[in-house]
Design a protein around this motif. Sequence first.
Motif, short mmCIF file in Angstrom:
data_model
loop_
_atom_site.label_atom_id
_atom_site.label_comp_id
_atom_site.label_asym_id
_atom_site.label_seq_id
_atom_site.Cartn_x
_atom_site.Cartn_y
_atom_site.Cartn_z
N SER A 36 0.80 -1.23 -0.02
CA SER A 36 0.08 -0.02 0.06
C SER A 36 0.86 1.29 0.04
CB SER A 36 -0.83 -0.11 1.21
OG SER A 36 -1.72 0.93 1.07
N LEU A 37 0.54 2.07 -0.88
CA LEU A 37 1.40 3.42 -1.05
C LEU A 37 0.30 4.67 -0.85
CD1 LEU A 37 3.21 2.82 -4.41
CD2 LEU A 37 4.08 2.24 -1.94
N SER A 38 1.06 5.52 0.01
CA SER A 38 0.00 6.69 0.19
C SER A 38 1.00 7.67 -0.66
CB SER A 38 0.50 7.09 1.71
OG SER A 38 -0.23 8.12 2.18
N LEU A 39 -0.03 8.34 -1.45
CA LEU A 39 0.31 9.21 -2.55
C LEU A 39 -0.22 10.59 -2.35
CD1 LEU A 39 -0.62 6.97 -5.36
CD2 LEU A 39 1.65 6.94 -4.39
N ASP A 40 0.42 11.48 -2.81
CA ASP A 40 0.16 12.73 -2.84
C ASP A 40 -1.21 13.00 -3.90
OD1 ASP A 40 -0.01 15.44 -2.98
OD2 ASP A 40 2.11 15.97 -3.62
N PRO A 41 -2.16 13.50 -3.24
CA PRO A 41 -3.38 13.66 -4.03
C PRO A 41 -3.30 14.84 -4.80
CG PRO A 41 -3.95 14.49 -1.77
CD PRO A 41 -2.43 13.84 -1.99
N GLU A 42 -2.35 15.84 -4.88
CA GLU A 42 -2.12 16.66 -5.92
C GLU A 42 -1.32 16.35 -7.15
OE1 GLU A 42 -3.33 19.87 -5.20
OE2 GLU A 42 -4.27 19.00 -3.41
N VAL A 43 -0.92 15.29 -7.19
CA VAL A 43 -0.08 14.76 -8.45
C VAL A 43 -1.36 14.54 -9.36
CG1 VAL A 43 1.18 12.95 -9.25
CG2 VAL A 43 1.76 13.75 -7.42
N PRO A 44 -1.35 15.05 -10.68
CA PRO A 44 -2.22 14.76 -11.43
C PRO A 44 -3.03 13.46 -11.86
CG PRO A 44 -0.82 16.50 -12.30
CD PRO A 44 -0.18 16.01 -11.24
N VAL A 45 -1.90 12.29 -11.92
CA VAL A 45 -2.23 11.17 -12.07
C VAL A 45 -3.03 10.53 -11.02
CG1 VAL A 45 -0.19 10.04 -11.83
CG2 VAL A 45 -1.60 8.99 -13.41
N VAL A 46 -2.59 10.88 -9.87
CA VAL A 46 -3.33 10.37 -8.53
C VAL A 46 -4.77 11.06 -8.35
CG1 VAL A 46 -3.00 10.42 -6.03
CG2 VAL A 46 -0.98 9.94 -7.70
N ALA A 47 -4.69 12.23 -8.74
CA ALA A 47 -5.94 12.80 -8.71
C ALA A 47 -7.13 12.44 -9.52
CB ALA A 47 -5.53 14.62 -8.74
N GLU A 48 -6.70 12.36 -10.71
CA GLU A 48 -7.50 11.72 -11.80
C GLU A 48 -7.83 10.11 -11.41
OE1 GLU A 48 -9.71 12.11 -15.29
OE2 GLU A 48 -8.69 13.48 -14.22
N ALA A 49 -6.78 9.45 -11.15
CA ALA A 49 -7.30 8.01 -10.82
C ALA A 49 -8.44 8.12 -9.53
CB ALA A 49 -6.03 7.36 -10.44
N ALA A 50 -7.98 8.83 -8.53
CA ALA A 50 -8.97 8.75 -7.23
C ALA A 50 -10.38 9.27 -7.77
CB ALA A 50 -8.39 10.00 -6.44
N ARG A 51 -10.26 10.35 -8.81
CA ARG A 51 -11.69 10.90 -9.41
C ARG A 51 -12.47 9.64 -10.13
NH1 ARG A 51 -9.35 15.53 -9.81
NH2 ARG A 51 -8.58 15.39 -11.88
N ASN A 52 -11.69 8.77 -10.79
CA ASN A 52 -12.40 7.63 -11.74
C ASN A 52 -11.85 6.38 -10.78
OD1 ASN A 52 -13.35 9.37 -13.81
ND2 ASN A 52 -11.38 10.08 -13.74
N ARG A 53 -11.84 6.18 -9.74
CA ARG A 53 -11.37 4.94 -9.08
C ARG A 53 -12.00 3.68 -9.19
NH1 ARG A 53 -13.38 8.14 -4.87
NH2 ARG A 53 -14.89 7.37 -3.54
N GLU A 54 -13.46 3.73 -9.34
CA GLU A 54 -14.05 2.65 -9.73
C GLU A 54 -13.83 1.93 -11.06
OE1 GLU A 54 -17.36 4.63 -8.82
OE2 GLU A 54 -16.94 4.52 -6.60
N THR A 55 -13.78 2.77 -12.11
CA THR A 55 -13.36 2.35 -13.44
C THR A 55 -12.10 2.04 -13.52
OG1 THR A 55 -14.76 4.36 -14.13
CG2 THR A 55 -13.56 3.38 -15.92
N VAL A 56 -11.21 2.96 -12.91
CA VAL A 56 -9.70 2.65 -12.98
C VAL A 56 -9.56 1.13 -12.26
CG1 VAL A 56 -7.15 2.92 -12.18
CG2 VAL A 56 -8.76 4.73 -13.03
N VAL A 57 -10.28 0.89 -11.17
CA VAL A 57 -9.99 -0.24 -10.45
C VAL A 57 -10.38 -1.70 -11.28
CG1 VAL A 57 -10.78 -1.62 -8.36
CG2 VAL A 57 -9.67 0.46 -8.20
N ALA A 58 -11.48 -1.45 -11.61
CA ALA A 58 -12.16 -2.39 -12.54
C ALA A 58 -11.43 -2.68 -13.68
CB ALA A 58 -13.75 -1.90 -12.96
N TYR A 59 -11.00 -1.84 -14.33
CA TYR A 59 -9.91 -2.08 -15.58
C TYR A 59 -8.73 -3.04 -15.05
CZ TYR A 59 -6.26 -1.61 -19.02
OH TYR A 59 -5.24 -1.98 -19.88
#
Length: 153
Positions: A36-59
Motif C-alpha cells: 500500500s502506497l500513500s500518494l500525494d493527491p495533488e499529483v495529476p495522475v493520482v487525482a485523476e485516478a482517485a476521481r475515476n477510481r471505480e473505473t480504474v480499479v475495474a480495469y
Amino acid sequence: MMLLSEVQQLAEALLEYTSIMEQLQDTVRDGWYAISLSLDPEVPVVAEAARNRETVVAYLDATYPTMVFQITPHLFHTDFTVTDVAAKQAYDALPKTHILGDVFQKIDEDYGVGMDLPYDMDLNKWLTEAEYQKELAFWKEILLKARHKEHHD
C-alpha cells in the motif's frame, strides 16, 4: 464517462508513476502479500485516478486477474493498494499462533514496561510466529533505544 482507451492510459500511467507492481514483487518475495502506497493527491495522475477510481480499479482487476487493486482517497493522501491473491492465500493458510497484544504483554513481562500504543492498533490481530518474532524484536529495539537515550540525556 471515460472511454476505455482513456481508462487504460490512466491506469497504466498510475502503475508507471508508482512502480507498485515492481514493489509488489519484492514484497511477495519478502513473504508479504500486499503493498500500500500513500500518494500525494495533488499529483495529476493520482487525482485523476482517485476521481475515476471505480473505473480504474475495474480495469486493473480485469487486466491483472491475479491481483486485487484499491484506490482510497483520504483528506491529505490517496492510498493505492495491490494484493497478490496467491500470496494472500498462502499467507492465510499459515498458522496464526499469537495476537498482537501478546507482543506487548511479553515486553511488559521482560522489561516491566507498559507502553502507550497508537489508538488504531488492533491488539487482537492474529500473527504468524515469524510476524510475532519480528514485532517483538522491533518493539524491544524501540524500547532499548529509548532507554539508551534516556540515560545519555
